[in-house]
Scaffold this motif. Structure first.
Motif, short mmCIF file in Angstrom:
data_model
loop_
_atom_site.label_atom_id
_atom_site.label_comp_id
_atom_site.label_asym_id
_atom_site.label_seq_id
_atom_site.Cartn_x
_atom_site.Cartn_y
_atom_site.Cartn_z
N GLU A 166 1.18 7.12 -8.21
CA GLU A 166 0.88 7.25 -6.79
C GLU A 166 -0.53 6.81 -6.42
O GLU A 166 -0.75 6.25 -5.33
CB GLU A 166 1.10 8.69 -6.35
N HIS A 196 -1.05 3.09 -8.30
CA HIS A 196 -0.01 2.16 -7.81
C HIS A 196 0.60 1.34 -8.93
O HIS A 196 1.02 0.19 -8.72
CB HIS A 196 -0.58 1.24 -6.72
N CYS A 197 0.66 1.92 -10.14
CA CYS A 197 1.30 1.24 -11.25
C CYS A 197 2.82 1.28 -11.08
O CYS A 197 3.37 2.24 -10.53
CB CYS A 197 0.94 1.89 -12.58
N THR A 198 3.48 0.27 -11.56
CA THR A 198 4.94 0.27 -11.58
C THR A 198 5.48 0.68 -12.94
O THR A 198 6.64 1.07 -13.05
CB THR A 198 5.49 -1.13 -11.24
N TYR A 237 -3.56 -3.24 -7.65
CA TYR A 237 -2.14 -2.92 -7.75
C TYR A 237 -1.57 -2.50 -6.40
O TYR A 237 -0.40 -2.77 -6.10
CB TYR A 237 -1.90 -1.82 -8.78
N GLY A 238 -2.39 -1.85 -5.59
CA GLY A 238 -1.95 -1.49 -4.25
C GLY A 238 -1.64 -2.71 -3.41
O GLY A 238 -0.72 -2.69 -2.58
N ASN A 239 -2.39 -3.78 -3.63
CA ASN A 239 -2.14 -5.03 -2.89
C ASN A 239 -0.80 -5.65 -3.27
O ASN A 239 -0.24 -6.45 -2.50
CB ASN A 239 -3.26 -6.04 -3.15
N ALA A 247 1.88 -3.87 -3.78
CA ALA A 247 2.95 -2.99 -3.31
C ALA A 247 3.85 -3.74 -2.32
O ALA A 247 3.38 -4.43 -1.43
CB ALA A 247 2.38 -1.75 -2.64
N GLY A 248 5.13 -3.61 -2.55
CA GLY A 248 6.08 -4.29 -1.68
C GLY A 248 6.43 -5.68 -2.15
O GLY A 248 7.30 -6.33 -1.57
#
Length: 309
Positions: A6, A9-11, A294-296, A298-299
């Motif tokens: 969370e 922002h790792c997958t 990593y947040g960048n 996202a999606g």
């Protein structure tokens, strides 16, 4: 695991250890947090027959977990066998074998490649008998691996002074030469001035033979160095079409953060979180830099942006 998923922002997370039950328990926890999982058994200095028996047990347990979580689990057969597994080069301990390889790599190359291939062939066959998901291996930069044995290409690729000029060509070559996805299984550096030039050797500023391990020489703490290093490489991997990358690493309690600069081992470690002797944790600048990158993503279709744990 919630923080990794969370806040960073790792997958995906890579779990490394020798205890089969702890690996599977941690994998289940990561899956429940919404993370993909790479399971990497790590049993350095274990004789090859016992190494394969351990891999067989881990593969069976991992397959049972994978059946409940299809498309979420990848298994590694191990890492850097040229020095972690006895019998490929002489030496009683992994650390000593690594020193021998680093000094005499050219002379040992043919021996390493031949014996490594034999072990990886046996390891891949052992794992596939039990595990039916994606399979890979975490190769050292000097290892010549037959990647037809695996589903993904996995390489630890630290950047430092010695390979800075050739790093981009090496990375592009990996992506260009392989149809299979390329995953960077380790990259990182310490948090001190000049750590970006040392890369994987950042820990060597510690005198481990002192009564209380301490920092050798003058290496001022500089968290911005580590943050910048990780950010640059994440951007480069993304630009070059790398399938995924694993920051080394989330936290290193064996490298505690102390207020006394001479005994602040955290700066020589690779964690994006600093761990004090009392067990308390603090995100470092690298944590926020990784989270931002990593947040960048996202999606977007970014299958394996992760951290090792």
């Amino acid at each position: 695991m919630d923080i990794i998923a969370e806040q960073l922002h790792c997958t995906t997370v890579m779990l490394i250890g020798s205890d089969q039950q702890r690996l599977i328990t941690a994998a289940r926890t990561a899956l429940e947090a919404g993370l993909g999982v790479y399971i990497r058994p790590h049993v350095p200095d274990l004789a090859q027959p016992k190494l394969l028996a351990h891999l067989d047990a881990v593969a069976q347990a991992a397959e049972e977990l994978r059946q409940d979580h299809p498309e979420k689990l990848t298994l590694l057969v191990g890492s850097e066998f040229s020095h972690t597994a006895p019998g490929i080069v002489p030496g009683p301990r992994s650390f000593l074998r690594l020193k021998l390889i680093l000094r005499y790599r050219r002379m040992l190359r043919r021996r390493i490649n031949r014996r490594l291939h034999d072990l990886l062939t046996a390891a891949a066959a052992t794992a596939r008998r039990r595990f039916h998901g994606p399979l890979t291996y975490s190769a050292a930069g000097w290892e010549d691996v037959d990647w037809t044995l695996f589903d993904l290409v996995g390489v630890s690729l630290y950047r430092g002074r010695r390979n800075q000029a050739t790093y981009t060509d090496r990375l592009r070559g990996l992506v260009r030469e392989h149809v299979k996805p390329v995953v960077i299984t380790e990259f990182g550096c310490g948090a001190f001035t000049g750590a970006d030039q040392r890369g994987a050797g950042s820990f060597q500023i510690v005198n481990w033979f002192a009564a209380t391990p301490r920092i050798r020489g003058d290496h001022p703490r500089d968290e911005a160095v580590q943050a910048r290093y990780l950010g640059e490489l994440i951007d480069q991997y993304n630009a070059e079409g790398v399938h995924g990358c694993f920051v080394f690493t989330y936290a290193m309690p064996d490298f505690p953060h102390r207020n006394d600069p001479q005994h602040d081992l955290d700066r020589a470690g690779f964690g994006v979180v600093a761990v004090s002797e009392d067990g308390s944790c603090r995100p470092k600048q690298a944590f926020h830099e990784v989270a931002r990158h990593y947040g960048n993503f996202a999606g977007h279709d970014d299958p394996a942006s992760g951290t090792r744990r």
